[in-house]
Motif scaffolding. Structure first.
Motif, PDB file in Angstrom:
ATOM      1  N   GLU A 347       0.830  -1.204   0.000  1.00 13.32           N
ATOM      2  CA  GLU A 347       0.000   0.000   0.000  1.00 13.32           C
ATOM      3  C   GLU A 347       0.866   1.256   0.000  1.00 13.32           C
ATOM      4  OE1 GLU A 347      -2.592  -0.326   3.318  1.00 13.32           O
ATOM      5  OE2 GLU A 347      -3.579  -2.152   2.584  1.00 13.32           O
ATOM      6  N   ASP A 348       1.977   1.222   0.738  1.00 19.54           N
ATOM      7  CA  ASP A 348       2.902   2.356   0.726  1.00 19.54           C
ATOM      8  C   ASP A 348       3.436   2.608  -0.680  1.00 19.54           C
ATOM      9  OD1 ASP A 348       2.713   2.938   3.422  1.00 19.54           O
ATOM     10  OD2 ASP A 348       4.435   1.709   3.996  1.00 19.54           O
ATOM     11  N   ALA A 350       1.975   1.838  -3.512  1.00 18.32           N
ATOM     12  CA  ALA A 350       0.902   2.365  -4.350  1.00 18.32           C
ATOM     13  C   ALA A 350       0.680   3.853  -4.081  1.00 18.32           C
ATOM     14  CB  ALA A 350      -0.386   1.577  -4.100  1.00 18.32           C
ATOM     15  N   ILE A 351       0.732   4.238  -2.791  1.00 24.09           N
ATOM     16  CA  ILE A 351       0.555   5.652  -2.437  1.00 24.09           C
ATOM     17  C   ILE A 351       1.708   6.483  -3.002  1.00 24.09           C
ATOM     18  CG2 ILE A 351       0.545   7.279  -0.502  1.00 24.09           C
ATOM     19  CD1 ILE A 351      -0.937   5.107   1.120  1.00 24.09           C
ATOM     20  N   ALA A 352       2.934   5.950  -2.891  1.00 26.68           N
ATOM     21  CA  ALA A 352       4.097   6.675  -3.399  1.00 26.68           C
ATOM     22  C   ALA A 352       4.003   6.889  -4.908  1.00 26.68           C
ATOM     23  CB  ALA A 352       5.381   5.900  -3.043  1.00 26.68           C
ATOM     24  N   LYS A 354       1.270   7.109  -6.708  1.00 24.70           N
ATOM     25  CA  LYS A 354       0.247   8.105  -6.995  1.00 24.70           C
ATOM     26  C   LYS A 354       0.790   9.515  -6.806  1.00 24.70           C
ATOM     27  CE  LYS A 354      -3.845   5.310  -5.871  1.00 24.70           C
ATOM     28  NZ  LYS A 354      -4.995   5.156  -4.932  1.00 24.70           N
ATOM     29  N   HIS A 355       1.531   9.725  -5.720  1.00 20.45           N
ATOM     30  CA  HIS A 355       2.103  11.052  -5.484  1.00 20.45           C
ATOM     31  C   HIS A 355       3.138  11.393  -6.552  1.00 20.45           C
ATOM     32  CE1 HIS A 355       0.435  12.336  -1.561  1.00 20.45           C
ATOM     33  NE2 HIS A 355       0.291  11.042  -1.337  1.00 20.45           N
ATOM     34  N   ILE A 362       6.639  12.705  -2.012  1.00 21.21           N
ATOM     35  CA  ILE A 362       6.191  11.420  -1.464  1.00 21.21           C
ATOM     36  C   ILE A 362       6.229  11.495   0.062  1.00 21.21           C
ATOM     37  CG2 ILE A 362       6.681   8.946  -1.317  1.00 21.21           C
ATOM     38  CD1 ILE A 362       7.890   9.131  -4.103  1.00 21.21           C
ATOM     39  N   THR A 365       6.208   6.821   4.715  1.00 22.62           N
ATOM     40  CA  THR A 365       5.378   5.624   4.599  1.00 22.62           C
ATOM     41  C   THR A 365       4.892   5.170   5.967  1.00 22.62           C
ATOM     42  OG1 THR A 365       7.214   4.072   4.846  1.00 22.62           O
ATOM     43  CG2 THR A 365       6.771   4.908   2.621  1.00 22.62           C
ATOM     44  N   ARG A 366       3.897   4.263   5.950  1.00 26.45           N
ATOM     45  CA  ARG A 366       3.446   3.666   7.207  1.00 26.45           C
ATOM     46  C   ARG A 366       4.579   2.904   7.880  1.00 26.45           C
ATOM     47  NH1 ARG A 366      -1.473   2.248   4.255  1.00 26.45           N
ATOM     48  NH2 ARG A 366      -3.221   3.484   5.007  1.00 26.45           N
ATOM     49  N   ARG A 390      -1.063  13.453   8.501  1.00 25.64           N
ATOM     50  CA  ARG A 390      -1.536  12.231   7.860  1.00 25.64           C
ATOM     51  C   ARG A 390      -1.852  11.178   8.902  1.00 25.64           C
ATOM     52  NH1 ARG A 390       2.015   8.022   4.290  1.00 25.64           N
ATOM     53  NH2 ARG A 390       0.305   6.716   3.587  1.00 25.64           N
ATOM     54  N   SER A 392      -4.829   7.734   9.323  1.00 22.80           N
ATOM     55  CA  SER A 392      -6.082   7.073   8.973  1.00 22.80           C
ATOM     56  C   SER A 392      -6.919   6.908  10.222  1.00 22.80           C
ATOM     57  CB  SER A 392      -5.803   5.695   8.346  1.00 22.80           C
ATOM     58  OG  SER A 392      -5.241   4.813   9.296  1.00 22.80           O
TER      59      SER A 392
END
Length: 433
Positions: A347-348, A350-352, A354-355, A362, A365-366, A390, A392
């Motif tokens: 998931e980290d 994928a988020i990176a 996208k940014h 970026i 990460t979690r 940030r 969740s």
């Protein structure tokens, strides 16, 4: 005992006394509400070291009447003035705990009574009664348990927890008819820094040299490097473990196999996280627990096979089938942590991406936050996170960190770990001296 102040701060001992006073009443209330029964309170099993302090924080949040949140402190006599624990008088050692707790208070008080009860159940590892689950409960419970984990690592807490549990067990009884249950909780060994190791020795050679020189260690050839089943770049971020000497023979009991596999990673953790060596100088107990937690994360992500076996320090696997029944939950949790780490890393990534695709910076990460919390604690990490903006609602990074820390605490409470962890800690303390 009257509170003493230094530069307007209350003393640590006064806050500790107040906390344990509330802890006894919180455990007693949890027993009355059937959140915890006598068997759980008397046992030294599970994560009771975490549950008790987390319940205390939960009940304190319900009692809070101030904004910003502060903790009403118990009065030792009726003539004493009411006093609140706030940022203005909180000892510096507890500020991070207060910061995390105060952030949960508005969320807890905004819950309906039914959801508040479900939160208490989740803290006690019981299933919530209301479905579907209120998503925010996961994040609140994770934060309370994260603070509780840090409290449970303090020696001052460990030395008094058995009496807190016994007070709850004795509640509702009379002197002529005491509780038949006795609290079985035993604190782990104390952790005192050993004399400094040779200044000429590198951290790595200090550990290996101690292990090789100690008469309790057999002379084994260095094992082959353990295979990596999850790519370090997409799991814990650790490089593959380097070979280490071991006291294990090929027929050693499973618990020793697991123990030495974890302890073989401790020296590597100091290489991967150089700041741990500084922490060994300033806060040895936290450094020890952090090192064990990093070792757990390393083994879970780099030494577990897809079918749940552990590849140990001798390069041979310990399968779940060969593991004694009482140790299988630990093995299963190691595998689950490895799987969860891989999901977080994916998931980290994928988020990176996208940014990066949007030309944006970026964010951390979690897994970056997990490593920060394992070393510095949830309060320090929350202060950084509030600046980054940030988080969740489910608090997944905190929840994952809690799983790693809880397994570390559970493993180190086992007799086989207690037999060796004092010696291992002295080696680590010598490195940081």
């Amino acid at each position: 005992m009257a509170p003493t102040r230094t530069d307007s701060q209350l003393s640590e001992s006064y806050i500790q006394d107040a906390f344990h006073s509330y802890l006894k009443s919180s455990l007693t209330q949890a027993k009355a509400e059937r959140l915890l029964d006598a068997d759980v309170l008397s046992s030294a099993e599970g994560d009771l070291m975490i549950t008790g302090p987390a319940l205390c924080l939960y009940f304190a949040a319900l009692r809070c009447t101030t904004n910003p949140p502060s903790v009403p402190l118990p009065r030792h006599n009726k003539s004493a003035q009411p006093m609140e624990l706030s940022y203005e008088n909180c000892p510096s050692a507890f500020v991070s705990f207060l910061r995390v707790w105060s952030n949960t208070v508005p969320a807890i008080q905004a819950l309906s009574p039914e959801y508040q009860h479900d939160l208490a159940r989740m803290i006690c590892n019981l299933e919530p009664l209301i479905t579907p689950l209120q998503p925010s409960l996961n994040g609140i419970a994770a934060d309370l348990r994260a603070v509780a984990i840090e409290i449970s690592q303090r020696r001052s807490f460990q030395d008094r927890y058995a009496s807190d549990l016994q007070a709850a067990l004795d509640s509702g009884t009379t002197p002529s008819s005491p509780s038949p249950k006795r609290a079985a909780f035993v604190p782990p060994p104390s952790y005192d820094a050993s004399p400094a190791s040779s200044a000429q020795s590198s951290p790595r050679s200090s550990v290996d040299g101690h292990l090789q020189a100690s008469p309790q260690f057999a002379n084994h050839d260095l094992p082959p490097q353990s295979p990596t089943f999850l790519s370090p770049a997409t799991s814990s971020g650790f490089p593959p473990r380097t070979p280490s000497p071991t006291i294990l023979g090929f027929n050693s009991p499973a618990i020793e196999f697991i123990r030495e596999t974890l302890y073989a990673s401790l020296a590597d953790a100091l290489d991967w996280q150089p700041s741990l060596r500084d922490l060994l100088k300033t806060d040895p107990p936290r450094a020890y627990f952090a090192s064990v937690a990093f070792a757990v994360l390393d083994v879970a992500t780099n030494s577990m096979t897809p079918d749940g076996a552990v590849i140990g320090v001798l390069g041979t696997p310990l399968t779940l089938e060969k593991c004694p029944p009482e140790l299988r939950p630990f093995m299963a949790e190691l595998a689950a942590i490895g799987h969860a780490a891989r999901e977080l890393a994916e998931e980290d990534d994928a988020i990176a991406m996208k940014h990066a695709a949007r030309g944006e910076e970026i964010p951390p990460t979690r897994m970056d936050r997990v490593r920060l919390m394992l070393e510095q604690g949830v309060g320090y990490a929350m202060g950084r996170r509030s600046q980054e903006g940030r988080r969740s609602v489910e608090g997944r990074a905190v929840s994952f960190t809690n799983r790693v820390n809880a397994l570390s605490l559970g493993m180190t409470k086992l007799k086989a770990f207690r037999e060796r962890q004092d010696d291992v800690f002295k080696v680590l303390a010598g490195i940081g001296a």
